[in-house]
Each structure stands twice: as structure tokens, then as C-alpha cells.
Design a protein around this motif. Structure first.
Motif, PDB file in Angstrom:
ATOM      1  N   LYS A 125       0.780  -1.235   0.000  1.00  0.00           N
ATOM      2  CA  LYS A 125       0.000   0.000   0.000  1.00  0.00           C
ATOM      3  C   LYS A 125       0.812   1.285   0.000  1.00  0.00           C
ATOM      4  O   LYS A 125       0.325   2.307  -0.482  1.00  0.00           O
ATOM      5  N   VAL A 126       2.027   1.287   0.564  1.00  0.00           N
ATOM      6  CA  VAL A 126       2.785   2.538   0.684  1.00  0.00           C
ATOM      7  C   VAL A 126       3.858   2.633  -0.402  1.00  0.00           C
ATOM      8  O   VAL A 126       3.822   3.527  -1.245  1.00  0.00           O
ATOM      9  N   GLU A 174      13.262   9.975  -6.540  1.00  0.00           N
ATOM     10  CA  GLU A 174      12.127   9.358  -7.240  1.00  0.00           C
ATOM     11  C   GLU A 174      11.499   8.286  -6.360  1.00  0.00           C
ATOM     12  O   GLU A 174      12.164   7.335  -5.949  1.00  0.00           O
ATOM     13  N   LEU A 175      10.211   8.483  -6.067  1.00  0.00           N
ATOM     14  CA  LEU A 175       9.406   7.514  -5.324  1.00  0.00           C
ATOM     15  C   LEU A 175       8.150   7.220  -6.136  1.00  0.00           C
ATOM     16  O   LEU A 175       7.528   8.149  -6.657  1.00  0.00           O
ATOM     17  N   LEU A 176       7.784   5.961  -6.237  1.00  0.00           N
ATOM     18  CA  LEU A 176       6.620   5.536  -7.031  1.00  0.00           C
ATOM     19  C   LEU A 176       6.707   6.078  -8.458  1.00  0.00           C
ATOM     20  O   LEU A 176       5.701   6.425  -9.069  1.00  0.00           O
ATOM     21  N   GLY A 177       7.924   6.183  -8.983  1.00  0.00           N
ATOM     22  CA  GLY A 177       8.118   6.640 -10.357  1.00  0.00           C
ATOM     23  C   GLY A 177       8.007   8.139 -10.549  1.00  0.00           C
ATOM     24  O   GLY A 177       8.112   8.629 -11.673  1.00  0.00           O
ATOM     25  N   GLY A 204       2.499  12.056  -1.982  1.00  0.00           N
ATOM     26  CA  GLY A 204       1.494  11.211  -2.591  1.00  0.00           C
ATOM     27  C   GLY A 204       1.538   9.743  -2.219  1.00  0.00           C
ATOM     28  O   GLY A 204       0.746   8.956  -2.735  1.00  0.00           O
ATOM     29  N   LEU A 205       2.426   9.335  -1.312  1.00  0.00           N
ATOM     30  CA  LEU A 205       2.424   7.952  -0.865  1.00  0.00           C
ATOM     31  C   LEU A 205       1.332   7.795   0.188  1.00  0.00           C
ATOM     32  O   LEU A 205       1.028   8.732   0.922  1.00  0.00           O
ATOM     33  N   LYS A 206       0.747   6.614   0.255  1.00  0.00           N
ATOM     34  CA  LYS A 206      -0.363   6.373   1.179  1.00  0.00           C
ATOM     35  C   LYS A 206       0.105   6.460   2.633  1.00  0.00           C
ATOM     36  O   LYS A 206       1.124   5.902   3.003  1.00  0.00           O
TER      37      LYS A 206
END
Length: 185
Positions: free
Chosen positions: A85-86, A121-124, A156-158
Motif C-alpha cells: 500500500k505505501v 524518485e518515489l513511485l516513479g 502522494g504515498l499512502k
């Protein structure tokens, strides 16, 4: 070799540059996240790190890559939730730091404090970041220590908080690394 070629191709023209390679075996990446009544501690693994630096201008290029699926906190159910989820590590297995500049003076044979400017870069998705770095260059080897905060929820990460469990909206990252430095001409 491909990473080196792309890094060299992207490097600014300079009379001499420094090529820095991080050693994954001598790199520790850890993180802490404050939560209700306790603090979560975790680790992740460095995949690779190769940079080019112009010591005259501070211009930097290259990538430092963390293996997102290797992140673990020692609690299996919490780690599954973190990956699913994160970090969404099945779809985004890489966390990448791309420095563009170092502010401050790096010199050989003494500790230096500089500021790294670049993107994480996180989650692209790339996010602007800067943080202090303490580095010691001794001949052709170096050691570095850094601690910085990632505002993951704002990026924007959960947020893994629940009704009962509340966690901070930022995660603290600590890295210690060793590697080699070569002069490029």
C-alpha cells in the motif's frame, strides 16, 4: 558499463571530474517512522550508486538506487502492508536519488559538510530534495553519512495510519556509505 556510459554522457564538460562509486556491501540504509506509542525502525539495501562530480562547479550527475522490495521492519504483516500500500514495490522496485549539484567545498583528506541538491524518485515520480552530507575523502576512498526527512504523505504515498494507529507523515532516512573515488580527465 551502461550506467557509467550514460552518466559520462550526461556529465558537464570539465577539465577534471571525480567519479564516485558507492559499495553496496559497505552501505547501510535505515529509516525511522514515529507511530503511536513507538517508533518503527527499518532497513533497505543499496542496489548501486555511481556519480560524476565536477569539484570546481559542484555539478553532479548519476544515480543512487535503493531496492524498494528489500525494505523491512522486522514485522511481516507490517512489511506486507508497507510494500503493498505505501511503497507499491511490486510496481516501483526502485527508489532513485539523482543529484544535480553539491553546494559546499569537497576537499581530500578532511571531513567536509556539503549540501546535496537533486531529486528523489518515489513511485516513479521525481521530487526535489536537498540535504546535508558529511563526507571524508581519503586517497581513492570515501565515507559519507547523511540523514534527511522524506515527506512521503505530501509526496502522494499512502499514509498507513488507521483509526487506532497514527504514524508521522514523514520518514527519517539515515545512510552511511563507503566507496571509491577516481579522477576523470
Amino acid at each position: 558499463d551502461r550506467l557509467l556510459t550514460s552518466v559520462v554522457g550526461a556529465a558537464p564538460a570539465s577539465a577534471a571530474g571525480w567519479k564516485i562509486d558507492l559499495d553496496p556491501e559497505r552501505t547501510q540504509v535505515s529509516f525511522t517512522l514515529k507511530a503511536t506509542m513507538h517508533t518503527v525502525h527499518g532497513t533497505a539495501k543499496l542496489v548501486s550508486g555511481s556519480l560524476l562530480l565536477d569539484p570546481d562547479t559542484g555539478a553532479a550527475s548519476g544515480e543512487i538506487v535503493i531496492d524498494a522490495p528489500s525494505a523491512e521492519t522486522g514485522n511481516g504483516s507490517r512489511d506486507k502492508k508497507m510494500h503493498r500500500k505505501v511503497l507499491v514495490s511490486g510496481e516501483h522496485p526502485r527508489i532513485v536519488l539523482r543529484p544535480t549539484r553539491l553546494d559546499g567545498e569537497l576537499t581530500r583528506n578532511r571531513k567536509a559538510k556539503v549540501t546535496v541538491v537533486g531529486e528523489l524518485e518515489l513511485l516513479g515520480t521525481p521530487h526535489a530534495i536537498n540535504f546535508p552530507l558529511e563526507v571524508l575523502i581519503d586517497g581513492s576512498s570515501f565515507t559519507a553519512e547523511v540523514e534527511f526527512t522524506v515527506p512521503y504523505a505530501a509526496w502522494g504515498l499512502k499514509d498507513p495510519s488507521t483509526f487506532v494507529l497514527r504514524v508521522a507523515k514523514e520518514v527519517r532516512v539515515q545512510v552511511t556509505t563507503e566507496g571509491t573515488l577516481e579522477m576523470e580527465h
